[in-house]
Structure formats: C-alpha cells, structure tokens
Design a protein around this motif. Structure first.
Motif, PDB file in Angstrom:
ATOM      1  N   GLY A  83       0.810  -1.203   0.000  1.00  0.00           N
ATOM      2  CA  GLY A  83       0.000   0.000   0.000  1.00  0.00           C
ATOM      3  C   GLY A  83       0.846   1.258   0.000  1.00  0.00           C
ATOM      4  O   GLY A  83       2.000   1.259   0.433  1.00  0.00           O
ATOM      5  N   THR A  84       0.283   2.332  -0.476  1.00  0.00           N
ATOM      6  CA  THR A  84       0.989   3.608  -0.480  1.00  0.00           C
ATOM      7  C   THR A  84       1.295   4.059   0.935  1.00  0.00           C
ATOM      8  O   THR A  84       2.385   4.577   1.220  1.00  0.00           O
ATOM      9  N   THR A  85       0.354   3.835   1.849  1.00  0.00           N
ATOM     10  CA  THR A  85       0.511   4.259   3.234  1.00  0.00           C
ATOM     11  C   THR A  85       0.951   3.121   4.143  1.00  0.00           C
ATOM     12  O   THR A  85       1.809   3.288   5.003  1.00  0.00           O
ATOM     13  N   THR A  86       0.358   1.934   3.956  1.00  0.00           N
ATOM     14  CA  THR A  86       0.594   0.802   4.847  1.00  0.00           C
ATOM     15  C   THR A  86       0.983  -0.445   4.067  1.00  0.00           C
ATOM     16  O   THR A  86       0.429  -0.715   2.995  1.00  0.00           O
ATOM     17  N   ASP A 114       1.459  10.721  -0.803  1.00  0.00           N
ATOM     18  CA  ASP A 114       0.641  10.246  -1.915  1.00  0.00           C
ATOM     19  C   ASP A 114       1.494   9.708  -3.061  1.00  0.00           C
ATOM     20  O   ASP A 114       2.725   9.822  -3.074  1.00  0.00           O
ATOM     21  N   VAL A 115       0.808   9.115  -4.035  1.00  0.00           N
ATOM     22  CA  VAL A 115       1.492   8.488  -5.171  1.00  0.00           C
ATOM     23  C   VAL A 115       2.239   9.521  -6.009  1.00  0.00           C
ATOM     24  O   VAL A 115       3.365   9.271  -6.461  1.00  0.00           O
ATOM     25  N   ILE A 116       1.627  10.670  -6.218  1.00  0.00           N
ATOM     26  CA  ILE A 116       2.259  11.703  -7.051  1.00  0.00           C
ATOM     27  C   ILE A 116       3.605  12.118  -6.456  1.00  0.00           C
ATOM     28  O   ILE A 116       4.586  12.318  -7.196  1.00  0.00           O
ATOM     29  N   SER A 117       3.669  12.243  -5.126  1.00  0.00           N
ATOM     30  CA  SER A 117       4.931  12.613  -4.473  1.00  0.00           C
ATOM     31  C   SER A 117       5.991  11.549  -4.708  1.00  0.00           C
ATOM     32  O   SER A 117       7.171  11.873  -4.932  1.00  0.00           O
ATOM     33  N   ARG A 118       5.605  10.283  -4.672  1.00  0.00           N
ATOM     34  CA  ARG A 118       6.566   9.193  -4.891  1.00  0.00           C
ATOM     35  C   ARG A 118       7.076   9.205  -6.336  1.00  0.00           C
ATOM     36  O   ARG A 118       8.253   8.975  -6.593  1.00  0.00           O
ATOM     37  N   ILE A 119       6.154   9.451  -7.265  1.00  0.00           N
ATOM     38  CA  ILE A 119       6.560   9.525  -8.671  1.00  0.00           C
ATOM     39  C   ILE A 119       7.531  10.683  -8.872  1.00  0.00           C
ATOM     40  O   ILE A 119       8.559  10.555  -9.562  1.00  0.00           O
ATOM     41  N   SER A 120       7.238  11.823  -8.245  1.00  0.00           N
ATOM     42  CA  SER A 120       8.136  12.990  -8.356  1.00  0.00           C
ATOM     43  C   SER A 120       9.503  12.672  -7.770  1.00  0.00           C
ATOM     44  O   SER A 120      10.537  13.071  -8.328  1.00  0.00           O
ATOM     45  N   ALA A 121       9.522  11.949  -6.643  1.00  0.00           N
ATOM     46  CA  ALA A 121      10.800  11.570  -6.037  1.00  0.00           C
ATOM     47  C   ALA A 121      11.579  10.640  -6.965  1.00  0.00           C
ATOM     48  O   ALA A 121      12.810  10.728  -7.065  1.00  0.00           O
ATOM     49  N   ALA A 122      10.867   9.763  -7.658  1.00  0.00           N
ATOM     50  CA  ALA A 122      11.531   8.863  -8.605  1.00  0.00           C
ATOM     51  C   ALA A 122      12.143   9.657  -9.758  1.00  0.00           C
ATOM     52  O   ALA A 122      13.270   9.378 -10.196  1.00  0.00           O
ATOM     53  N   VAL A 123      11.405  10.651 -10.237  1.00  0.00           N
ATOM     54  CA  VAL A 123      11.929  11.514 -11.305  1.00  0.00           C
ATOM     55  C   VAL A 123      13.198  12.219 -10.836  1.00  0.00           C
ATOM     56  O   VAL A 123      14.123  12.454 -11.620  1.00  0.00           O
ATOM     57  N   ASP A 124      13.277  12.508  -9.532  1.00  0.00           N
ATOM     58  CA  ASP A 124      14.447  13.178  -8.953  1.00  0.00           C
ATOM     59  C   ASP A 124      15.568  12.202  -8.583  1.00  0.00           C
ATOM     60  O   ASP A 124      16.520  12.581  -7.889  1.00  0.00           O
ATOM     61  N   GLY A 125      15.440  10.952  -9.008  1.00  0.00           N
ATOM     62  CA  GLY A 125      16.517   9.984  -8.802  1.00  0.00           C
ATOM     63  C   GLY A 125      16.446   9.180  -7.524  1.00  0.00           C
ATOM     64  O   GLY A 125      17.452   8.596  -7.100  1.00  0.00           O
ATOM     65  N   ASN A 164      -0.673  -0.673  -6.259  1.00  0.00           N
ATOM     66  CA  ASN A 164      -0.967   0.170  -7.415  1.00  0.00           C
ATOM     67  C   ASN A 164       0.265   0.222  -8.328  1.00  0.00           C
ATOM     68  O   ASN A 164       1.368  -0.158  -7.920  1.00  0.00           O
ATOM     69  N   PRO A 165       0.108   0.662  -9.577  1.00  0.00           N
ATOM     70  CA  PRO A 165       1.218   0.583 -10.532  1.00  0.00           C
ATOM     71  C   PRO A 165       2.497   1.286 -10.088  1.00  0.00           C
ATOM     72  O   PRO A 165       3.597   0.750 -10.261  1.00  0.00           O
ATOM     73  N   ALA A 166       2.383   2.477  -9.502  1.00  0.00           N
ATOM     74  CA  ALA A 166       3.582   3.228  -9.116  1.00  0.00           C
ATOM     75  C   ALA A 166       4.330   2.537  -7.983  1.00  0.00           C
ATOM     76  O   ALA A 166       5.554   2.362  -8.041  1.00  0.00           O
ATOM     77  N   ILE A 167       3.608   2.117  -6.941  1.00  0.00           N
ATOM     78  CA  ILE A 167       4.260   1.492  -5.795  1.00  0.00           C
ATOM     79  C   ILE A 167       4.769   0.103  -6.155  1.00  0.00           C
ATOM     80  O   ILE A 167       5.819  -0.332  -5.661  1.00  0.00           O
ATOM     81  N   THR A 168       4.072  -0.595  -7.044  1.00  0.00           N
ATOM     82  CA  THR A 168       4.542  -1.899  -7.521  1.00  0.00           C
ATOM     83  C   THR A 168       5.858  -1.734  -8.281  1.00  0.00           C
ATOM     84  O   THR A 168       6.797  -2.524  -8.109  1.00  0.00           O
TER      85      THR A 168
END
Length: 500
Positions: free
Chosen positions: A116-119, A147-158, A195-199
């Motif tokens: 899960g994104t949170t748990t 949230d998922v968007i923050s994780r995706i942004s962090a991934a974009v930042d390496g 979800n796709p991003a966390i997976t």
C-alpha cells in the motif's frame, strides 16, 4: 533498516560522511524513517526530530548548532554538514503482528503482500488461501510524501533506488519474522499486489512514465523480486493500466466481480482510490481517482493509519466531546480515516461543522489530554478526498451505461473499508447515498486476493485475464468528472431515514 520490533524513539549519530545530504534521507539510510506527508516541502511539520549535538545547515543557507537544550526541527528542511550531529527521532509507528490461526508450518503455502501507499501488509498464507499470521507496518517511502504523485516525483528526482530498498527491507524483515514464528525454513514464494507506481518501486523500476503523457505504466506483466535476507521470491500481481494496479485486480477477483449476474460496484478506498463496475453481462469498466492520503490518516494534523490506538469510530458527543473507540482498544494516539468520517458526520449534525465545511473555531479537540484534534484544514482535506472518490463513482457508473440506482451491490474495500460505517459514508458524501445503502464494507481485499494467488495458480491466471479484459475509464480531463468533483466536495443534505 531498523528492526520491526524497535519502533521507539532513539538517538542516531550522523557522521560527517553524510555532509550535503538532506537530514531526512540520511536518517532513512540509517534505518530511521520520519513522516513527511507534504513530500519535504516543510508544510506539514510531521518530520520533526531533535538535534542533540553537532550542527546542521538549513536550506536557506543558514546553520544551527546544538546547545544545552535539544533543538526540535523539521528533518526535511535541514542538510547534514561536516560537523556531524546526534539526532533523536520521535517515536515511530509500531509494526503490528497478528497471529490469526493455530496452524503448523506444514500448512504454509507462501507469503501474500499488500504494497500500500501508506501501509504495508505481509501475511503467511495456508494451502486454503487463509491468512495464518499477518504483519502490518508503515510504508517507509512516506518520507518522500504521503501520496502516489509525491513518490513519482521523487523517482523523477533519482530516488527510485532508495525507495525500492526501503520498502523491500520492511517486507523482508516481516517475512523473516513470520517464518521464525511459524518455524518455516524452506524457500518461500509469494505474491504482492499494489498500485502501478508502488509496484514499480517495489521492483526497483522508476514509475516516471506515469508523470507524463501518455501516462503509460512502467510494465503490466508480473515480475519477480528476491528478498535479500529471507531469500523469498515474490512475484507481483498483473497491472491493468497506468493507474489500475494488482491491488484492484486481486480485490475485485476475490469478490468475484467478473462472475456476478447483476450490476455490481467494487471500490478500493485508499490513497489512490481504484474502482471497477460490471453491468452483470460481462462488461468490466475500471477507473482511478487520486484521493490523496487524508482517508488513510496521512496529511491530517493528528492522523494515523488504522493501527492499534487509532480512533476508528466515533459514536456521539457527550458534553461536547466525542465518544470514540480505538483499534485494539488501546489508548488513543491519533485518528484514522474511519474515525474522521464518523467525527465529521457527527460534527455536521451538531452544527460544529457548517454545511459548507467551515469548522467553528478552526479547531476541534478530540482528546485534550493527549493533544489529539482536527483543524479546518483537515476538514477541507477530507472534503477534497471524498469529493474525488464520490465523483469517480458517479462517472464510472455513468460510463458503464448505468444509473446509481441500478447498482445492486457495492463492495467497499481497503483499510478505510474496515472502519468506515455506512451512515458516515453517506452523511459526509464519501459515497453516493444509493451506493452506501447497498454497500458491504470489507477489509484488505488486496491482501486477501494476493493470498488466493499464492495457493491457486488458476486464480493468478484469472488475474492476468482480468487485467487484459478490463476497460479503463480515464477521468483526467473529463468535464463530467470536474463538474461532479465540485458538486461532490460539498456535504450532502441529511437524510434522517438513512439509518445504519
């Protein structure tokens, strides 16, 4: 990563080798995860730690040096220096272990994981797809945002690699503990759904493709991840589309959505609300709404997940103060999504929250002794989250050529599905009233579905077919969704005949 059994506050020495590294990241590398729902923007104040000795630099270029009294500061806004530092973290969330069956290790078929994104939930599964024992813990990626968007942004930042290691570390430790408790030493296999991003992050793959048009998932097929310490080999559930993951696929299959002969809705309530509807004639339409973390307690002033001590139900007011119960009957530590829905429902009826969402006084004290409260911003965050979910449900049902009144059964799953009640969901507008009337509120369907995949290969093949067969309704840019979102943000009129 710190041991799952050691959630308490502790002192950590930051060596000069971390110079130039943001303090929150340095702590993560040393096994101490701090909450950062705002994604490190310095807006939430939940990543506070204490500087005991040494010095740090703030992001504006200034410095701070420890004195005789510890200095409390936000870890996301400071950078380590050559001076080094000793940091004391505040108490961390505790991993929760639950033994559900008295079953011998010979009956264990493998491991199910809900990413899960949170748990995170990790469970030992028997050969009948039953859960023997389960461990739940916070997803440590929360340091990069709730949230998922923050994780995706962090991934974009390496940050893909560190987020991959953080989540795998917790899952790996949980598997080791489960196997130790059950006396299992043989090679372990399992299935993970998310979800796709966390997976993608669990697999060590950047979800950056989800941040740009055409919003393509990094992959859709099942992949395998080998855990470093336990040696377990975990395969991921198939993904349907960019924002429809294995969590929705496994959960909807667990509740036999493709097989029903009447219009049925399935909603997985979480940070990323995923849902599916069937017309009862074989059609499957799926959609996703970015609800944000409020429904899972993150981003709320005193919000927590559905862990022991979380206020999960509010039944009324006595002398202006709420009467509540907590998960496990433990002393209250904060409020989770279900409790928040109940509380807002009751405060609406009492006039403490106005129909347009104003919280009279700007703050409402839930437990003064433990300093647990909600603010006007918390109410607004809930309104945004429930508005997105409710609007998505309306659009999805409409997209399937159905009306809300056509839905004969609704299955509401996810962490919130374990604690929210029918009346509060309808009263606050989390769900349309007609949906709430026919809803069954269930628990973690993602974990339950992954558990079936562990012991039933045919079920896993059905998951692959479901992912390929379902049609995704895109809500982004939809004028109907935008208009419904604005309407659903408001609190609906009260129906005194709704009942429980």
């Amino acid at each position: 990563m710190s041991d799952l059994n050691n959630p308490k506050s502790k002192s950590v020495t930051i060596s000069p080798t971390f110079s130039g590294v943001r303090l929150s990241e340095a702590l993560a590398r040393l096994g101490v995860i701090v909450d950062s729902p705002c994604g490190g923007r310095g807006a939430c104040g939940k990543c506070r730690v204490k500087l005991i000795s040494g010095g740090l630099a703030d992001l504006s270029g200034g410095t701070v040096t420890a004195g005789d009294t510890p200095i409390t500061l936000p870890a996301c806004r400071y950078v380590c220096t050559d001076a080094g530092a000793v940091i004391e973290s505040l108490p961390q969330s505790e991993a929760v272990f639950v033994r559900k069956k008295d079953t011998s290790c010979a009956d264990m078929a493998g491991i199910a994981v809900d990413i899960g994104t949170t748990t995170l939930a990790v469970a030992a599964v028997d050969r009948n797809s039953g859960i023997i024992a389960e461990i739940t813990a916070d997803n440590p990626q929360k340091m990069f945002g709730a949230d998922v968007i923050s994780r995706i942004s962090a991934a974009v930042d390496g940050k893909t690699d560190i987020m991959h290691r953080l989540v795998c570390d917790v899952v790996d430790h949980a598997i080791v503990r489960l196997c130790r408790d059950l006396g299992v030493s043989a090679p372990i296999t399992g299935v993970a759904a998310g979800n796709p991003a966390i997976t993608a992050l669990f697999c060590g793959v950047s979800p950056a493709s989800l941040a740009r048009v055409p919003f393509a998932p990094p992959f859709t097929e099942s992949r395998t991840v080998r855990m470093e310490k336990s040696g377990a080999v975990i395969r991921t559930a198939p993904i349907a589309s960019a924002f429809i993951g294995g969590d929705l696929v496994c959960g909807a299959l667990k509740y036999r959505l493709p097989d029903v002969d009447r219009p049925t809705l399935f909603v997985d309530l979480g940070t990323n609300g995923e849902m599916a509807v069937t017309d009862g004639r074989g059609g499957l339409l799926v959609a996703s709404a970015a609800a944000g973390p409020a429904l899972e307690g993150a981003g709320i002033s005193c919000g927590v997940g559905g862990i022991p001590g979380a206020i999960c139900s509010v039944v009324g007011l006595e002398g202006g103060r709420p009467i509540f119960r907590t998960v496990g009957g433990k002393p209250p530590i904060g409020i989770c999504g279900g409790g928040l829905a109940d509380l807002i429902s009751i405060l609406l009826d009492s006039g403490i929250i106005t129909p347009d969402g104003e919280l009279i006084g700007g703050r409402y004290i839930i437990d003064g002794e433990r300093d647990i409260y909600i603010t006007a911003d918390d109410v607004h965050a809930y309104m945004l989250a429930k508005g997105a979910i409710c609007a998505a449900v309306v659009c999805l049902v409409n997209g399937a050529g159905l009306r809300l009144g056509d839905i004969k059964r609704a299955v509401i799953a996810g962490g919130l599905g374990s604690h929210v009640n029918r009346f509060s969901a309808a009263r606050t507008g989390l769900l349309p009233e007609r949906i709430a009337r026919v809803a069954d509120f269930v628990g973690n369907s993602s974990l339950e579905g992954a558990a079936v995949c562990v012991s039933d290969f045919d079920f896993f093949r059905k998951a692959e077919n479901f992912a390929k067969k379902s049609v995704t309704l895109t809500l982004a840019g939809s004028s109907l969704f935008e208009s419904e979102f604005i309407r659903c943000m408001n609190f609906p009129e009260y129906d005194p005949d709704m009942g429980e």
